[in-house]
Motif scaffolding. Structure first.
Motif, mmCIF file in Angstrom:
data_model
loop_
_atom_site.group_PDB
_atom_site.id
_atom_site.type_symbol
_atom_site.label_atom_id
_atom_site.label_comp_id
_atom_site.label_asym_id
_atom_site.label_seq_id
_atom_site.Cartn_x
_atom_site.Cartn_y
_atom_site.Cartn_z
ATOM 1 N N MET A 207 31.422 38.386 69.786
ATOM 2 C CA MET A 207 30.950 39.003 68.549
ATOM 3 C C MET A 207 30.512 37.905 67.574
ATOM 4 O O MET A 207 31.289 36.999 67.252
ATOM 5 N N LYS A 208 29.279 38.012 67.102
ATOM 6 C CA LYS A 208 28.770 37.036 66.141
ATOM 7 C C LYS A 208 29.343 37.311 64.756
ATOM 8 O O LYS A 208 29.579 38.457 64.383
ATOM 9 N N MET A 209 29.524 36.219 64.010
ATOM 10 C CA MET A 209 30.151 36.313 62.688
ATOM 11 C C MET A 209 29.476 35.322 61.750
ATOM 12 O O MET A 209 29.131 34.206 62.148
ATOM 13 N N ALA A 210 29.271 35.737 60.507
ATOM 14 C CA ALA A 210 28.713 34.836 59.498
ATOM 15 C C ALA A 210 29.520 34.976 58.212
ATOM 16 O O ALA A 210 29.920 36.078 57.841
ATOM 17 N N VAL A 211 29.774 33.849 57.539
ATOM 18 C CA VAL A 211 30.542 33.840 56.295
ATOM 19 C C VAL A 211 29.712 33.140 55.213
ATOM 20 O O VAL A 211 29.170 32.059 55.445
ATOM 21 N N LEU A 212 29.624 33.780 54.048
ATOM 22 C CA LEU A 212 28.872 33.211 52.929
ATOM 23 C C LEU A 212 29.661 33.386 51.640
ATOM 24 O O LEU A 212 30.349 34.390 51.464
ATOM 25 N N LYS A 213 29.557 32.414 50.734
ATOM 26 C CA LYS A 213 30.239 32.525 49.451
ATOM 27 C C LYS A 213 29.379 33.354 48.496
ATOM 28 O O LYS A 213 28.147 33.256 48.493
ATOM 29 N N LEU A 214 30.045 34.192 47.678
ATOM 30 C CA LEU A 214 29.353 35.067 46.736
ATOM 31 C C LEU A 214 29.573 34.610 45.295
ATOM 32 O O LEU A 214 30.577 33.969 44.980
ATOM 33 N N THR A 215 28.639 35.005 44.447
ATOM 34 C CA THR A 215 28.824 34.765 43.021
ATOM 35 C C THR A 215 29.587 35.914 42.368
ATOM 36 O O THR A 215 30.328 35.723 41.409
ATOM 37 N N THR A 216 29.412 37.124 42.913
ATOM 38 C CA THR A 216 30.161 38.292 42.430
ATOM 39 C C THR A 216 30.719 39.057 43.619
ATOM 40 O O THR A 216 30.002 39.302 44.599
ATOM 41 N N CYS A 217 31.977 39.438 43.540
ATOM 42 C CA CYS A 217 32.646 40.103 44.659
ATOM 43 C C CYS A 217 32.396 41.614 44.598
ATOM 44 O O CYS A 217 33.300 42.416 44.373
ATOM 45 N N THR A 218 31.134 41.988 44.799
ATOM 46 C CA THR A 218 30.730 43.390 44.706
ATOM 47 C C THR A 218 29.778 43.718 45.848
ATOM 48 O O THR A 218 29.264 42.821 46.539
ATOM 49 N N GLY B 44 32.279 42.757 54.660
ATOM 50 C CA GLY B 44 33.318 42.922 53.656
ATOM 51 C C GLY B 44 33.527 41.640 52.875
ATOM 52 O O GLY B 44 33.441 40.533 53.433
ATOM 53 N N ALA B 45 33.779 41.772 51.575
ATOM 54 C CA ALA B 45 33.976 40.605 50.708
ATOM 55 C C ALA B 45 35.454 40.447 50.371
ATOM 56 O O ALA B 45 36.150 41.426 50.080
ATOM 57 N N PHE B 46 35.938 39.191 50.388
ATOM 58 C CA PHE B 46 37.363 38.904 50.197
ATOM 59 C C PHE B 46 37.546 37.762 49.206
ATOM 60 O O PHE B 46 36.774 36.793 49.212
ATOM 61 N N ASN B 47 38.567 37.852 48.388
ATOM 62 C CA ASN B 47 38.960 36.732 47.529
ATOM 63 C C ASN B 47 39.857 35.815 48.350
ATOM 64 O O ASN B 47 40.971 36.201 48.737
ATOM 65 N N LEU B 48 39.403 34.605 48.626
ATOM 66 C CA LEU B 48 40.131 33.672 49.481
ATOM 67 C C LEU B 48 40.469 32.400 48.715
ATOM 68 O O LEU B 48 39.795 32.046 47.748
ATOM 69 N N GLN B 49 41.519 31.712 49.177
ATOM 70 C CA GLN B 49 42.014 30.527 48.477
ATOM 71 C C GLN B 49 41.958 29.292 49.361
ATOM 72 O O GLN B 49 42.256 29.358 50.569
ATOM 73 N N GLN B 50 41.615 28.183 48.732
ATOM 74 C CA GLN B 50 41.645 26.900 49.436
ATOM 75 C C GLN B 50 43.083 26.574 49.830
ATOM 76 O O GLN B 50 44.029 26.835 49.084
ATOM 77 N N GLY B 51 43.266 25.997 51.001
ATOM 78 C CA GLY B 51 44.596 25.614 51.460
ATOM 79 C C GLY B 51 45.346 26.721 52.174
ATOM 80 O O GLY B 51 46.411 26.483 52.759
ATOM 81 N N GLN B 52 44.810 27.932 52.145
ATOM 82 C CA GLN B 52 45.434 29.066 52.830
ATOM 83 C C GLN B 52 44.739 29.261 54.179
ATOM 84 O O GLN B 52 43.518 29.153 54.279
ATOM 85 N N THR B 53 45.529 29.524 55.216
ATOM 86 C CA THR B 53 44.947 29.793 56.532
ATOM 87 C C THR B 53 44.931 31.296 56.773
ATOM 88 O O THR B 53 45.966 31.958 56.677
ATOM 89 N N TYR B 54 43.755 31.811 57.079
ATOM 90 C CA TYR B 54 43.582 33.239 57.345
ATOM 91 C C TYR B 54 43.382 33.452 58.843
ATOM 92 O O TYR B 54 42.999 32.531 59.571
ATOM 93 N N ARG B 55 43.625 34.687 59.273
ATOM 94 C CA ARG B 55 43.592 34.945 60.717
ATOM 95 C C ARG B 55 42.901 36.275 61.015
ATOM 96 O O ARG B 55 43.255 37.305 60.463
ATOM 97 N N TRP B 56 41.909 36.218 61.922
ATOM 98 C CA TRP B 56 41.254 37.429 62.422
ATOM 99 C C TRP B 56 41.897 37.798 63.747
ATOM 100 O O TRP B 56 41.985 36.969 64.662
ATOM 101 N N ASN B 57 42.356 39.044 63.860
ATOM 102 C CA ASN B 57 43.078 39.504 65.051
ATOM 103 C C ASN B 57 42.275 40.572 65.786
ATOM 104 O O ASN B 57 41.841 41.555 65.179
ATOM 105 N N PHE B 58 42.105 40.387 67.086
ATOM 106 C CA PHE B 58 41.371 41.346 67.903
ATOM 107 C C PHE B 58 42.193 41.677 69.151
ATOM 108 O O PHE B 58 42.781 40.782 69.764
#
Length: 482
Positions: A69-80, A38-52
């Motif tokens: 659970m393995k996880m990978a995060v990558l920045k996108l050029t287009t949020c699609t 899933g792709a998300f618009n995220l902001q610098q300085g904001q703390t996000y939280r994954w809850n399980f």
């Protein structure tokens, strides 16, 4: 494509058999390591939280769907979705690395200037809840790839938040859809198709359908709500979070949890859909399955017509109609075409009138609410509110509670007043006896020993009486009166 929004809180693995091997062969068909993206618009300085959270399959002991659970995060050029697929191969590389680091519960996944991060999330097996923080170094769209479907770990709390707001995906990647992902990893028992045991057909949790045995919201702690002021709703959801009311049957057995949900439920059902902020609106649907509902007439939008009558005995039909929304691509026209609007009205009527809505419809409706325009008003029965009725016997309204407190306060004040009067009377009698049998004689004896003092007291008494008489007749000088 194929992924589902994060506000879909279906208890996966509870609508079919729990696979013994923890995996479904179909998961590997697309050749990718991840099961969800899933792709998300995220902001610098904001703390996000994954809850399980741990959850149970049938009568099994609650457990995490997987211990890691393995996880990978990558920045996108287009949020699609297309943008996600452009970096899918890179995500596979990150997830397949033999050196991928373990991330302990409570740690932070930081996406730095490299615009990527990965880790093997380790669940805290000693706790019912595990969370991980996430930060990014620059604003932008980021895609998160998970080895397993995150909803398998969802049990009362939204998967991804920036407290107190839920964070939703802007775009979804290819892969197995949660709606088709029947497994409950790590659990061996067979779960009933609807996620409950077979005898639990009547669900009073969300306040829809058969509400005859539910208390009247007005007679509970919710009292009469004010839709123009959501302060009480905000306080209620905070209490539900703070007391961890989603664990077990706490939301039913704990009076603070129960009463807080009554308040939240009242705002949700009796007010316009835009009354609650989106974060709380989404979280409400996560609490529906945990808490006891109460009856309150549903909000009637004056701009909408009445819904068609629902046939609660035909759940197969409504499930087919729900699938038709996607097949007819109703999202493209916001369900405004005649055919799509008719289907949407049927789904609303079934969801709000029947206690046995299929799980896919029950949960999926909340995803479509933000897409479909229009709708209809579900007819509410002409129920007479009687707070003395049997269904309200175990609950106390705010007015009753206030009255009780007021009566208690009055009773306490009366008792204190009586005690004070008794104490004063006893002290007066005691002093009188003391004067009569001791102090009076002692005083007289002392004055007899000093006759000049007795004469002085007499003269002062005469002067005082004369002054008082003059004041009473208005003949005393002003200075003397003062």
């Amino acid at each position: 494509d194929g992924s589902s929004p994060l506000d879909h809180d279906e208890a996966h693995g509870q609508d079919g058999e729990c696979e013994e091997d923890g995996h479904d062969d179909e998961d590997e068909e697309d050749g990718h390591v991840d099961e969800w993206a899933g792709a998300f618009n995220l902001q610098q300085g904001q703390t996000y939280r994954w809850n399980f959270q741990k959850k149970a399959c049938g009568d099994d002991t609650p457990a995490y769907a997987e211990t890691s659970m393995k996880m990978a995060v990558l920045k996108l050029t287009t949020c699609t979705t297309a943008g996600i697929e452009l970096v899918h191969a890179d995500a596979d590389t990150l997830l397949e690395e033999s050196t991928i680091a373990n991330v302990t519960a409570g740690s932070t996944i930081a996406v730095t200037s490299s615009n990527s991060a990965s880790g093997n999330l380790q669940m805290d097996l000693t706790s019912d809840n595990t969370y991980f923080m996430m930060t990014v170094s620059t604003d932008g769209c980021y895609v998160v790839f998970f080895e397993h479907v995150p909803y398998e770990f969802e049990n009362g709390y939204h998967v991804f938040t920036t407290d107190p707001v839920d964070v939703e995906a802007e775009a979804l990647g290819d892969g197995s859809s949660p709606l088709d992902h029947d497994e409950a990893h790590g659990q061996d028992s067979e779960c009933e198709e609807d996620g409950h045991d077979g005898e639990d057909e009547e669900d009073d949790g969300d306040g829809h359908g058969n509400t005859s045995n539910q208390p009247d919201c007005e007679c509970t702690a919710a009292g009469q709500i004010n839709c123009a002021d959501t302060t009480e709703a905000n306080n209620a959801i905070e209490t539900l979070r703070t007391l961890n009311c989603a664990v077990g049957d706490t939301c039913v057995t704990n009076s603070e949890c129960r009463d807080s949900y009554f308040v939240l439920h009242s705002y949700h059902d009796a007010c316009d859909s835009d009354t609650l902020p989106s974060g709380i609106e989404n979280e409400y649907h996560e609490w529906e399955e945990q808490c006891l509902g109460c009856y309150i007439p549903l909000y009637q939008n004056p701009a909408l017509g009445e819904c068609p009558e629902a046939d609660c005995s035909d759940s197969d039909h409504i499930e087919h109609e729900f699938e038709e929304l996607a097949e007819l691509n109703c999202g493209a026209n916001n369900c405004t075409s005649e055919e799509c609007q008719a289907i949407w009205d049927e789904i609303i009527a079934f969801h709000d009138s029947c206690p046995n809505a299929p799980e896919a419809v029950e949960q999926g409706l909340h995803n479509w609410e933000g897409i479909c325009l229009g709708g209809c008003n579900v007819h509410t029965d002409d129920r007479v509110i009687d707070c003395t009725a049997e269904n309200n016997a175990a609950y106390q309204s705010k007015s009753s509670s206030s009255s009780s407190k007021s009566n208690n306060a009055i009773g306490s004040g009366a008792i204190i007043a009586v005690v004070v009067v008794v104490v004063v009377v006893v002290m007066g009698i005691g002093f009188g006896l003391y004067w009569q049998f001791y102090l009076k004689g002692k005083t007289k004896e002392n004055l007899m020993k000093e006759p000049h003092k007795l004469e002085e007291i007499k003269q002062n008494s005469i002067v005082s009486m004369a002054s008082m008489s003059s004041i009473a007749q208005g003949t005393a000088p002003a200075q003397e009166v003062v």
